[in-house]
Design an enzyme around this catalytic site. Structure first.
Site, PDB file in Angstrom:
ATOM      1  N   SER A 124    -108.227  -4.176  38.543  1.00  0.00           N
ATOM      2  CA  SER A 124    -107.985  -4.826  37.248  1.00  0.00           C
ATOM      3  C   SER A 124    -107.230  -6.145  37.388  1.00  0.00           C
ATOM      4  O   SER A 124    -106.361  -6.290  38.261  1.00  0.00           O
ATOM      5  CB  SER A 124    -107.159  -3.868  36.385  1.00  0.00           C
ATOM      6  OG  SER A 124    -106.596  -4.546  35.301  1.00  0.00           O
ATOM      7  N   GLU A 126    -104.947  -6.862  35.566  1.00  0.00           N
ATOM      8  CA  GLU A 126    -103.530  -6.543  35.321  1.00  0.00           C
ATOM      9  C   GLU A 126    -102.736  -6.576  36.624  1.00  0.00           C
ATOM     10  O   GLU A 126    -101.511  -6.654  36.602  1.00  0.00           O
ATOM     11  CB  GLU A 126    -103.392  -5.178  34.651  1.00  0.00           C
ATOM     12  CG  GLU A 126    -103.885  -5.130  33.206  1.00  0.00           C
ATOM     13  CD  GLU A 126    -103.020  -5.915  32.225  1.00  0.00           C
ATOM     14  OE1 GLU A 126    -101.788  -5.938  32.402  1.00  0.00           O
ATOM     15  OE2 GLU A 126    -103.581  -6.519  31.304  1.00  0.00           O
ATOM     16  N   TYR A 148     -99.099   0.686  34.898  1.00  0.00           N
ATOM     17  CA  TYR A 148    -100.562   0.666  35.071  1.00  0.00           C
ATOM     18  C   TYR A 148    -100.938  -0.362  36.133  1.00  0.00           C
ATOM     19  O   TYR A 148    -101.711  -0.078  37.064  1.00  0.00           O
ATOM     20  CB  TYR A 148    -101.240   0.341  33.741  1.00  0.00           C
ATOM     21  CG  TYR A 148    -102.713   0.021  33.856  1.00  0.00           C
ATOM     22  CD1 TYR A 148    -103.662   1.039  33.963  1.00  0.00           C
ATOM     23  CD2 TYR A 148    -103.174  -1.296  33.856  1.00  0.00           C
ATOM     24  CE1 TYR A 148    -105.023   0.746  34.071  1.00  0.00           C
ATOM     25  CE2 TYR A 148    -104.525  -1.605  33.961  1.00  0.00           C
ATOM     26  CZ  TYR A 148    -105.449  -0.579  34.070  1.00  0.00           C
ATOM     27  OH  TYR A 148    -106.782  -0.871  34.182  1.00  0.00           O
TER      28      TYR A 148
HETATM   29  P1  NDP Z   1    -111.627   4.165  29.406  1.00  0.00           P
HETATM   30  O1  NDP Z   1    -110.203   4.428  29.094  1.00  0.00           O
HETATM   31  O2  NDP Z   1    -112.598   3.918  28.289  1.00  0.00           O
HETATM   32  O3  NDP Z   1    -112.210   5.400  30.275  1.00  0.00           O
HETATM   33  C1  NDP Z   1    -111.419   6.045  31.228  1.00  0.00           C
HETATM   34  C2  NDP Z   1    -112.187   7.225  31.776  1.00  0.00           C
HETATM   35  O4  NDP Z   1    -111.390   7.904  32.747  1.00  0.00           O
HETATM   36  C3  NDP Z   1    -112.552   8.287  30.707  1.00  0.00           C
HETATM   37  O5  NDP Z   1    -113.847   8.779  30.966  1.00  0.00           O
HETATM   38  C4  NDP Z   1    -111.523   9.367  30.970  1.00  0.00           C
HETATM   39  O6  NDP Z   1    -111.932  10.665  30.579  1.00  0.00           O
HETATM   40  C5  NDP Z   1    -111.427   9.308  32.488  1.00  0.00           C
HETATM   41  N1  NDP Z   1    -110.233   9.972  33.001  1.00  0.00           N
HETATM   42  C6  NDP Z   1    -108.937   9.723  32.689  1.00  0.00           C
HETATM   43  N2  NDP Z   1    -108.138  10.542  33.371  1.00  0.00           N
HETATM   44  C7  NDP Z   1    -108.918  11.347  34.126  1.00  0.00           C
HETATM   45  C8  NDP Z   1    -108.673  12.405  35.038  1.00  0.00           C
HETATM   46  N3  NDP Z   1    -107.444  12.816  35.310  1.00  0.00           N
HETATM   47  N4  NDP Z   1    -109.734  12.999  35.635  1.00  0.00           N
HETATM   48  C9  NDP Z   1    -111.001  12.603  35.359  1.00  0.00           C
HETATM   49  N5  NDP Z   1    -111.296  11.614  34.493  1.00  0.00           N
HETATM   50  C10 NDP Z   1    -110.268  10.985  33.888  1.00  0.00           C
HETATM   51  O7  NDP Z   1    -111.648   2.939  30.439  1.00  0.00           O
HETATM   52  P2  NDP Z   1    -112.764   1.781  30.643  1.00  0.00           P
HETATM   53  O8  NDP Z   1    -114.108   2.388  30.618  1.00  0.00           O
HETATM   54  O9  NDP Z   1    -112.443   0.651  29.737  1.00  0.00           O
HETATM   55  O10 NDP Z   1    -112.412   1.285  32.109  1.00  0.00           O
HETATM   56  C11 NDP Z   1    -113.011   1.873  33.261  1.00  0.00           C
HETATM   57  C12 NDP Z   1    -112.135   1.604  34.476  1.00  0.00           C
HETATM   58  O11 NDP Z   1    -112.013   0.209  34.672  1.00  0.00           O
HETATM   59  C13 NDP Z   1    -110.717   2.144  34.366  1.00  0.00           C
HETATM   60  O12 NDP Z   1    -110.306   2.532  35.659  1.00  0.00           O
HETATM   61  C14 NDP Z   1    -109.916   0.930  33.923  1.00  0.00           C
HETATM   62  O13 NDP Z   1    -108.556   1.042  34.277  1.00  0.00           O
HETATM   63  C15 NDP Z   1    -110.630  -0.162  34.681  1.00  0.00           C
HETATM   64  N6  NDP Z   1    -110.572  -1.490  34.100  1.00  0.00           N
HETATM   65  C16 NDP Z   1    -110.973  -1.676  32.797  1.00  0.00           C
HETATM   66  C17 NDP Z   1    -110.936  -2.926  32.234  1.00  0.00           C
HETATM   67  C18 NDP Z   1    -111.399  -3.156  30.835  1.00  0.00           C
HETATM   68  O14 NDP Z   1    -111.147  -4.251  30.314  1.00  0.00           O
HETATM   69  N7  NDP Z   1    -112.079  -2.224  30.203  1.00  0.00           N
HETATM   70  C19 NDP Z   1    -110.475  -4.096  33.026  1.00  0.00           C
HETATM   71  C20 NDP Z   1    -110.194  -3.793  34.413  1.00  0.00           C
HETATM   72  C21 NDP Z   1    -110.226  -2.532  34.901  1.00  0.00           C
HETATM   73  P3  NDP Z   1    -111.655  11.224  29.076  1.00  0.00           P
HETATM   74  O15 NDP Z   1    -112.792  10.714  28.239  1.00  0.00           O
HETATM   75  O16 NDP Z   1    -111.641  12.689  29.305  1.00  0.00           O
HETATM   76  O17 NDP Z   1    -110.330  10.674  28.635  1.00  0.00           O
HETATM   77  P1  GDP Z   2    -104.608  -5.041  28.379  1.00  0.00           P
HETATM   78  O1  GDP Z   2    -104.803  -6.446  28.833  1.00  0.00           O
HETATM   79  O2  GDP Z   2    -105.318  -4.046  29.241  1.00  0.00           O
HETATM   80  O3  GDP Z   2    -103.194  -4.674  28.153  1.00  0.00           O
HETATM   81  O4  GDP Z   2    -105.419  -4.946  26.985  1.00  0.00           O
HETATM   82  P2  GDP Z   2    -104.924  -4.783  25.477  1.00  0.00           P
HETATM   83  O5  GDP Z   2    -106.125  -5.013  24.621  1.00  0.00           O
HETATM   84  O6  GDP Z   2    -104.203  -3.489  25.273  1.00  0.00           O
HETATM   85  O7  GDP Z   2    -103.865  -5.944  25.273  1.00  0.00           O
HETATM   86  C1  GDP Z   2    -104.203  -7.310  25.448  1.00  0.00           C
HETATM   87  C2  GDP Z   2    -103.043  -8.190  24.974  1.00  0.00           C
HETATM   88  O8  GDP Z   2    -102.952  -8.112  23.548  1.00  0.00           O
HETATM   89  C3  GDP Z   2    -101.656  -7.779  25.523  1.00  0.00           C
HETATM   90  O9  GDP Z   2    -100.980  -8.938  25.952  1.00  0.00           O
HETATM   91  C4  GDP Z   2    -100.961  -7.183  24.320  1.00  0.00           C
HETATM   92  O10 GDP Z   2     -99.541  -7.367  24.323  1.00  0.00           O
HETATM   93  C5  GDP Z   2    -101.588  -7.998  23.181  1.00  0.00           C
HETATM   94  N1  GDP Z   2    -101.462  -7.322  21.877  1.00  0.00           N
HETATM   95  C6  GDP Z   2    -100.940  -7.868  20.752  1.00  0.00           C
HETATM   96  N2  GDP Z   2    -100.934  -6.974  19.759  1.00  0.00           N
HETATM   97  C7  GDP Z   2    -101.479  -5.832  20.252  1.00  0.00           C
HETATM   98  C8  GDP Z   2    -101.747  -4.556  19.674  1.00  0.00           C
HETATM   99  O11 GDP Z   2    -101.478  -4.291  18.517  1.00  0.00           O
HETATM  100  N3  GDP Z   2    -102.346  -3.627  20.488  1.00  0.00           N
HETATM  101  C9  GDP Z   2    -102.685  -3.909  21.796  1.00  0.00           C
HETATM  102  N4  GDP Z   2    -103.275  -2.976  22.524  1.00  0.00           N
HETATM  103  N5  GDP Z   2    -102.410  -5.111  22.362  1.00  0.00           N
HETATM  104  C10 GDP Z   2    -101.817  -6.056  21.609  1.00  0.00           C
END
Ligand code: NDP
Ligand code: GDP
Length: 324
Positions: A124, A126, A148
């Site tokens: 990520s 992050e 995270y």
């Molecule tokens: P989501 O939060 O939508 O999905 C996370 C998934 O992980 C869900 O299917 C969840 O299952 C599963 N999960 C969580 N804990 C466990 C566990 N203990 N065992 C098995 N499965 C588990 O995330 P995204 O689809 O948005 O992201 C996918 C990946 O990419 C993540 O690793 C995220 O950190 C990373 N990422 C995402 C970004 C983004 O902008 N979306 C950016 C960069 C990285 P359940 O449905 O049961 O909760």
């Molecule tokens: P992240 O980049 O994975 O933390 O994605 P988020 O969508 O959770 O947050 C993106 C940015 O939006 C961060 O800098 C947050 O501090 C900012 N932000 C501002 N207001 C909010 C809010 O109400 N909810 C979330 N989730 N983020 C917020």
């Protein structure tokens, strides 16, 4: 013989798009699901009869190893994580266990079951946190700003380490924020598009929000999962930044989302301390040049198109839910 892919996190945003994409490529798709008292298959319901779901948990080594033994996949995509930054301050140990150590569990299962398996780790932006360089690229030093982010840095380096120690085809994709109508409601883009749609339909009258100044490089999840697959098709495993190369503030997000509905965000938005973070990542913008050159990947959906798509989808969803 069809190729077999195993996706952890298949019920999540990216898991659902990746599963769709791999099915179109002709793969047999398997996904890990954890046991819950109520099913949460909304994102994969439309493809559920085409995929195979395997019970397991990233916290449980036995289930991870057995899944690989049973499926014998050629490709593994590790998308499972506790993925919400704000929650990681409330549950830092759990976040580390799933998001960091979970990667080791999976990599070690690959090493023992079949070291020929190709592995993708969902790293990520992050990890860049308090950015040391603008824009951020594969060589930019990490400075994570949340439990995270720290967990993802561990996941990244253990992936590199298993590649170097055991010669695995293990890749870390450093993806910048990517969104879609399937994004979790707690993330800022979805929170804004969903609440704006509710306000438009008279179902809410305000949006409570945190830091308006932070900036993100937001792309479309459907574009980003294709990059994951491309990475595993390369002869040599390497790490890639996936981003659009443009950045927008939360305030700009509000402007685009509300004006898509002919609303003025200033009339409905209230800043709320609860959504401020103990440490902030102010500016993320990635340089996807390496992915462009080596993978031939580039984003197709612009920020404005993405937010428009999410607003429209949320309007339809709410109308259906409320019989409007
Ligand atoms: P989501 O939060 O939508 O999905 C996370 C998934 O992980 C869900 O299917 C969840 O299952 C599963 N999960 C969580 N804990 C466990 C566990 N203990 N065992 C098995 N499965 C588990 O995330 P995204 O689809 O948005 O992201 C996918 C990946 O990419 C993540 O690793 C995220 O950190 C990373 N990422 C995402 C970004 C983004 O902008 N979306 C950016 C960069 C990285 P359940 O449905 O049961 O909760
Ligand atoms: P992240 O980049 O994975 O933390 O994605 P988020 O969508 O959770 O947050 C993106 C940015 O939006 C961060 O800098 C947050 O501090 C900012 N932000 C501002 N207001 C909010 C809010 O109400 N909810 C979330 N989730 N983020 C917020």
């Amino acid at each position: 013989m069809k190729k077999r892919a195993f996706i952890t996190g298949i019920t999540g945003q990216d898991g659902s798009y990746l599963a769709e994409f791999l099915l179109k490529q002709g793969y047999d798709v398997y996904g890990m699901v954890r046991r819950t008292s109520t099913l949460n298959f909304e994102r994969i319901r439309h493809i559920q009869d085409q995929i195979t779901l395997i019970p397991g948990d990233m916290l449980d080594q036995t289930s991870v190893t057995n899944a690989l033994r049973d499926i014998r996949p050629q490709e593994v995509y590790n998308l499972a994580a506790q993925s919400f930054v704000q929650t990681s301050w409330v549950q830092p140990v759990f976040t580390g266990d799933v998001t960091a150590l979970g990667v080791t569990r999976l990599l070690d299962a690959i090493r023992t079951v079949d070291p020929e398996i190709r592995f993708y780790q969902a790293s990520s932006s992050e990890m860049f946190g308090k950015v040391q360089e603008v824009p951020q690229r594969e060589t930019t030093p990490f400075y994570p700003r949340s439990p995270y982010g720290v967990a993802k840095v561990y996941g990244h380096w253990i992936t590199v380490n298993y590649r170097e120690s055991y010669n695995l085809h293990a890749t870390s994709g450093i993806l910048f924020n990517h969104e879609s109508p399937r994004r979790g409601y707690e993330f800022v883009t979805r929170k804004v598009t969903y609440t704006a749609a509710k306000i438009k339909l008279g179902l809410a009258n305000e949006l409570r929000i945190g830091n308006l100044d932070s900036q993100r490089d937001w792309g479309f999840a459907g574009d980003y999962v294709e990059a994951m697959w491309l990475m595993l098709q390369q002869d040599k495993p390497e790490d890639y930044v996936i981003a659009t190369g443009t950045t927008h503030s939360v305030e700009k997000l509000l402007t685009v989302a509300f004006s898509a509905l002919d609303l003025d965000w200033k009339k409905y938005t209230v800043q709320d301390e609860r959504f401020m973070r103990p440490a902030e990542v102010d500016l993320l913008v990635g340089d996807p040049a390496k992915a462009g050159m080596q993978l031939g990947w580039e984003p197709r959906v612009s920020f404005e198109q993405l937010i428009q798509m999410m607003v429209e989808a949320d309007m339809q969803l709410l109308k259906a839910q409320h019989n409007l």
